[in-house]
Enzyme design. Structure first.
Site, short mmCIF file in Angstrom:
data_model
loop_
_atom_site.label_atom_id
_atom_site.label_comp_id
_atom_site.label_asym_id
_atom_site.label_seq_id
_atom_site.Cartn_x
_atom_site.Cartn_y
_atom_site.Cartn_z
N HIS A 3 45.71 30.78 32.65
CA HIS A 3 45.75 31.89 33.21
C HIS A 3 45.71 32.48 35.05
O HIS A 3 45.53 33.03 35.70
CB HIS A 3 44.39 32.39 33.44
CG HIS A 3 43.94 32.13 31.71
ND1 HIS A 3 43.04 33.48 32.30
CD2 HIS A 3 43.72 31.79 30.77
CE1 HIS A 3 43.12 33.94 30.48
NE2 HIS A 3 43.27 32.54 29.71
N LYS A 18 36.40 44.85 40.54
CA LYS A 18 37.01 43.32 39.81
C LYS A 18 36.74 42.71 40.62
O LYS A 18 36.09 43.30 41.35
CB LYS A 18 38.81 43.77 40.13
CG LYS A 18 38.86 44.26 41.18
CD LYS A 18 40.11 44.73 41.41
CE LYS A 18 41.22 45.32 40.45
NZ LYS A 18 42.19 45.18 39.62
N ARG A 19 36.60 41.78 40.13
CA ARG A 19 35.89 40.66 41.69
C ARG A 19 36.48 40.58 43.03
O ARG A 19 37.85 41.72 43.20
CB ARG A 19 36.91 38.96 40.74
CG ARG A 19 35.73 38.84 39.61
CD ARG A 19 33.91 38.36 39.66
NE ARG A 19 33.97 37.23 40.89
CZ ARG A 19 33.60 36.14 40.38
NH1 ARG A 19 33.03 36.08 39.43
NH2 ARG A 19 32.56 35.26 42.07
N LYS A 67 43.00 39.81 45.45
CA LYS A 67 43.31 41.42 44.48
C LYS A 67 43.39 42.87 46.10
O LYS A 67 43.36 43.94 44.89
CB LYS A 67 42.14 41.85 44.17
CG LYS A 67 41.83 41.13 43.25
CD LYS A 67 40.04 41.09 42.10
CE LYS A 67 40.57 39.79 40.96
NZ LYS A 67 41.23 40.72 39.55
N THR A 109 43.19 43.07 33.27
CA THR A 109 42.48 43.69 32.23
C THR A 109 41.48 44.92 32.59
O THR A 109 41.37 45.94 31.59
CB THR A 109 41.70 43.12 30.62
OG1 THR A 109 40.60 42.32 31.34
CG2 THR A 109 43.10 41.71 30.20
N LYS A 140 42.16 49.04 30.19
CA LYS A 140 40.61 49.65 30.09
C LYS A 140 40.65 51.09 30.90
O LYS A 140 40.32 52.05 30.32
CB LYS A 140 39.35 48.63 31.04
CG LYS A 140 38.88 47.51 30.47
CD LYS A 140 38.51 46.85 31.27
CE LYS A 140 38.10 45.27 30.63
NZ LYS A 140 37.41 44.44 31.73
C1 LIG Z 1 37.77 43.82 32.57
C2 LIG Z 1 36.43 43.17 33.56
C3 LIG Z 1 37.13 42.27 34.58
C4 LIG Z 1 38.66 42.42 34.69
O1 LIG Z 1 38.99 42.87 35.90
P1 LIG Z 1 40.71 42.29 36.59
O2 LIG Z 1 40.59 44.51 36.89
O3 LIG Z 1 41.74 43.16 35.42
O4 LIG Z 1 40.18 41.81 37.51
C5 LIG Z 1 36.07 41.86 35.29
N1 LIG Z 1 34.88 41.64 35.22
C6 LIG Z 1 34.64 42.78 34.13
C7 LIG Z 1 32.58 42.92 33.96
C8 LIG Z 1 35.25 43.59 33.76
O5 LIG Z 1 35.05 44.00 32.15
#
Ligand SMILES: *Cc1c(COP(=O)(O)O)cnc(C)c1O
Length: 831
Positions: free
Chosen positions: A379, A570-571, A576, A678, A682
């Site tokens: 990952h 996101k985190r 990022k 991911t 979404k």
């Molecule tokens: C999808 C998701 C992530 C991953 O987000 P990225 O933008 O790919 O880093 C992190 N936390 C939650 C709660 C998510 O639903």
């Protein structure tokens, strides 16, 4: 399907029960109502009139669970009868979120349940929100595991997820005066209606001690491990229902407990505290999710956790296999063990230990069984996140496993010597032991060597694996690295979180779109259709109004739903680049002040995300976002043209509200650093247009949606490498950008922190002199791309591109990803 038929109890409701016409199947609704009522009484032991919303949630969940269980046992029995190969998905994280609506949708019971619940006078949305958000993970990696569990059930692949039943999941984030504060999360406090405690599925997990070598005449010597600590792992199973409810798998989470909690001898001596401390030491293993994200763990408890869940899972897998097949050697034909990142890498030496020490299989045969059974998903390539453990810690905690790792390394290095010849650098680089600066076990290498397939999570990431961290291993074991681009389950991330869009899509593409996402393609000709665009935009607007209400009630900030909702969720991590987004907000703020009459696009910048508790710069970035929001949102000269909003406590439930309401998706990581992402999938699936770098799965999103339907900017991965090689000083870049200069100077003057002007000095310093993440270097191009966003927002092209994003995202379903795993890695034929 067999339903239990509890006694009819409608009379308990008496005369104040609301009477409304029932939609659909009256019998099912009546049955559900009566089942829920009897759960309140018989399972919660409460008078219905005293039941609170949480009781109603538990009763509803238990009622639904009853229905799932029949299907579950049937799935299991059928797989057993056919002798199907099973997948075991080992992951230290499962970011599950709420399960009620997930299971209701997949069981096709959403309509009847909603009616039943509301007939009982209960607000269904309140009941849904009473479920705690199960956050047994940090972010993308854990969410991927949850999406995969759902897709495996949907594709009727017999599978079991294995993880830890953390008593406290990811911390709850509270933002106080702009600063992140962490509070313990209590998801189990009021009970968990989904799980079954398996009091009969308990394994001993052992640590420490020493080895005895037993020399045998005319046989290889044997090694005996005499551990000095034993604790127990207890199984808890949660059923995971696939789409249409045809197949149900289990997520099996392990909880730790002391072998003999009472230690009566100790108690008799009066040493209560001693006995308690032993219990506490055992139970600590499943107490907390390891709180860090992509930082080295560095703590012995983490290694204890890793071994705990790996050992319990492997003992369970071998027990089950022996029980059903009788021959341990046929394991690879009946089991595929997938390691989600390096956290379960101990599966390699643990499987070897069980095969060699417990089942007395010869080393070479055991190695063959191991490598044919195990495969590993990588990952991250970030050097600071590549897991290694001090040899000395290993030796103390897991002496037999270190011994086995050394033995694996002997054969492995012999192969390397044959392959690389005199090239000592390559030989050292593939060794399972890192000899530079204190000896350490390389967990990624261990997983690689013990696996028949190693996969990356996007095309670019898999390519970088071959070229960088695993280049020498790839040359030694060519063909093992393969790519499996991540995906998301459309059930949760479209059907469930965006029901309005889903029903529009069913109208446009036919009801079968729910089962065949490729049908989304049928939207393409409609993307120019003005009437369809309007319906599509009406759905988006309704979702934005709902989010605006959440923002108003949570934060007291009023946002206009007709503004562009620009979203980065996101985190919080420097790579990022939330900071890039935030300083663009500052630049835009200054530009609007300088030219108030300009043709500005009203924008709401929405941020959400948690920072690791120990990550100071990330926490300062959260404060920075909140502080610039304070200034910008309250400056009357801006006339609401720009707002900056930080929504606290980002989790799956928050994402389910934000994603459907987004117009613009920020995927702006420094190129080469985001393995896949991911969140990007979404958002695009829900019609947000991406502004992003050529990084991770953004590249494949670009290939699918087409370059006129995405905004790409910034340095490419190879340019990032070159740029860094020239040094991290950004002085030249800043002096050639009046806008960036203006932003940094405002930060340094304390414009956003008048109470503490030097608060953001570390941020300004990083922008000027330590631009490792290329925030300054990419700023001008990002600002340019954002103005292209503004232009497009005002044209019909926006709706068209937004629709085309939805139309072309089918490939990013995790069903597609899982099919690829099944074919190329697990060797499981799908019908
Ligand atoms: C999808 C998701 C992530 C991953 O987000 P990225 O933008 O790919 O880093 C992190 N936390 C939650 C709660 C998510 O639903």
């Amino acid at each position: 399907m067999v339903f239990e038929s509890p006694p009819k109890q409608d009379r308990i409701l008496e005369d104040d029960a609301p009477i409304r016409p029932e939609s659909g199947d009256d019998d099912i609704v009546a049955e559900i109502k009566s089942a829920i009522l009897s759960k309140i009484v018989l399972a919660a032991g409460k008078d219905v009139k005293r039941a609170n919303i949480h009781d109603w949630y538990i009763a509803a969940a238990l009622t639904l669970r009853d229905r799932i269980v029949y299907q579950w046992l049937q799935s299991d029995r059928a797989a057993q009868r056919r002798g199907d190969k099973r997948v075991y998905y080992l992951s230290l994280e499962f970011l599950i979120g709420r399960l009620l609506t997930d299971a209701l949708t997949n069981m096709s019971l959403m309509g009847p349940f909603r009616t039943a619940v509301e007939d009982l006078g209960i607000d269904f949305d309140a009941l849904r929100d009473a479920e705690p958000d199960a956050a047994l993970g940090n972010g993308g990696l854990g969410r991927l595991a949850a999406c995969f569990m759902e897709s495996m059930a949907t594709l009727a692949i017999p599978a079991r997820g294995y993880g830890i039943r953390y008593e406290h999941g990811l911390f709850r984030q509270i933002v106080s005066d702009g600063w992140q504060e962490e509070f313990p999360e209590q998801w189990l406090l009021s009970g968990n209606p989904w799980e079954f405690e398996r009091g009969d599925v308990v394994f001993d997990i052992q640590y420490g001690g020493h080895l005895d070598r037993i020399e045998q005449t005319d046989k290889p010597s044997r090694t005996l491990w005499i551990p000095d600590e034993t604790i127990q792992a207890v199984a808890y199973d949660t059923p995971i229902v696939g789409w249409r409810g045809h197949h149900v798998n289990a997520l099996r989470l392990w909880s730790a407990r002391a072998v003999d909690p009472m230690r009566l001898d100790t108690f008799n001596n009066g040493d209560h505290l001693g006995a308690m401390s032993e219990m506490a030491r055992a139970e600590a293993i499943s107490k907390f999710l390891y709180p860090s994200d992509e930082t080295p763990a560095g703590r012995a408890l983490r290694l204890r956790q890793e071994y705990f869940f790996v050992s319990a899972s492997l003992q369970d897998i071998l027990d089950r296999h022996l029980h059903s097949d009788g021959d341990i050697r046929s394991l690879p034909s009946h089991a595929a063990i997938q390691l989600n990142d390096t956290h379960p890498s101990l599966a390699v030496p643990e499987l070897m230990r069980l095969l060699v020490d417990k089942y007395q299989i010869g080393w070479d045969d055991a190695w063959d069984i191991t490598t044919r059974t195990i495969s590993y998903t990588n990952h991250t390539l970030l050097p600071e996140a590549l897991e290694t453990w001090q040899v000395e810690l290993f030796e103390r905690m897991l002496p037999r496993h270190l011994d086995i790792i050394y033995r694996i390394n002997v054969d492995h290095l012999a192969a390397a010597e044959k392959h690389f010849g005199a090239d000592a650098r390559s030989r050292a680089s593939v060794s399972l032991i890192d000899e530079t600066g204190g000896r350490r076990v390389r967990m990624g290498h261990l997983a690689f060597v013990g696996s028949h397939r190693i996969n990356g999570v996007s095309a670019m990431h898999s390519e970088l694996m071959r070229e960088t961290v695993f280049a020498d291993l790839n040359s030694l074991y060519p063909g093992r690295i393969t790519n499996k681009t991540n995906g998301i389950t459309f059930r949760r991330w479209l059907h469930q979180c965006n029901p309005e869009l889903t029903s529009l899509l069913q109208d446009a593409c036919g009801a079968a779109v729910l089962d065949e996402p490729e049908r989304l393609r049928m939207l393409e000709p409609l993307s120019d259709d003005r009437a369809f665009q309007q319906r599509f935009q009406a759905v988006k607007r309704a979702n934005k109004i709902a989010l605006a209400q959440t923002i108003a009630s949570q934060l007291g900030i009023v946002v206009d739903p007709s503004a562009l909702f620009d979203v980065q969720i996101k985190r919080i991590h420097e790579y990022k680049r939330q900071l890039l987004n935030a300083i663009e907000a500052v630049a835009l703020y200054q530009a609007i002040l300088a030219n108030p009459e300009g043709n500005w696009t009203p924008r709401i910048k929405i941020f959400a995300g948690k920072a690791a508790a120990s990550y100071r710069q990330a926490k300062l970035i959260i404060k920075f976002i909140n502080d610039i929001g304070n200034v910008i949102n309250n400056d009357p000269a801006i006339r609401d043209l720009l707002k900056v909003v930080f929504i606290p406590n980002y989790n799956v439930s928050a994402a389910e509200i934000i994603v459907p309401a987004s117009d613009l998706s920020e995927q702006i990581s420094t190129a080469g650093m985001e393995a896949s992402g991911t969140g990007n999938m979404k958002l695009a699936l829900n019609g947000a247009i991406t502004i992003g770098t050529l990084d991770g799965a953004n590249i494949e999103i670009l290939e699918h949606v087409g370059e006129e339907n995405i905004f790409i900017f910034g340095m490419k991965a190879d340019e990032v490498v070159q740029r860094r090689a020239m040094g991290l000083d950004a002085t030249g870049i800043i002096s050639s950008s009046p806008m960036l200069t203006g932003v940094i100077e405002a930060i340094e003057r304390g414009v956003f922190s008048p109470d503490d002007p030097s608060r953001f000095a570390p941020i300004a310093h990083a922008l000027r002199f330590l631009d490792h993440y290329l925030v300054s270097a990419d700023f001008e191009d990002y600002y340019r791309a954002q103005r292209a966003v503004d232009m497009k927002w005002h044209s019909p092209e926006w709706a068209r591109s937004s629709i085309l994003n939805v139309a072309r995202m089918a490939w990013f379903s995790s069903d597609r990803t899982i099919r690829e795993y099944a074919e190329d890695i697990w060797n499981i034929p799908l019908t």
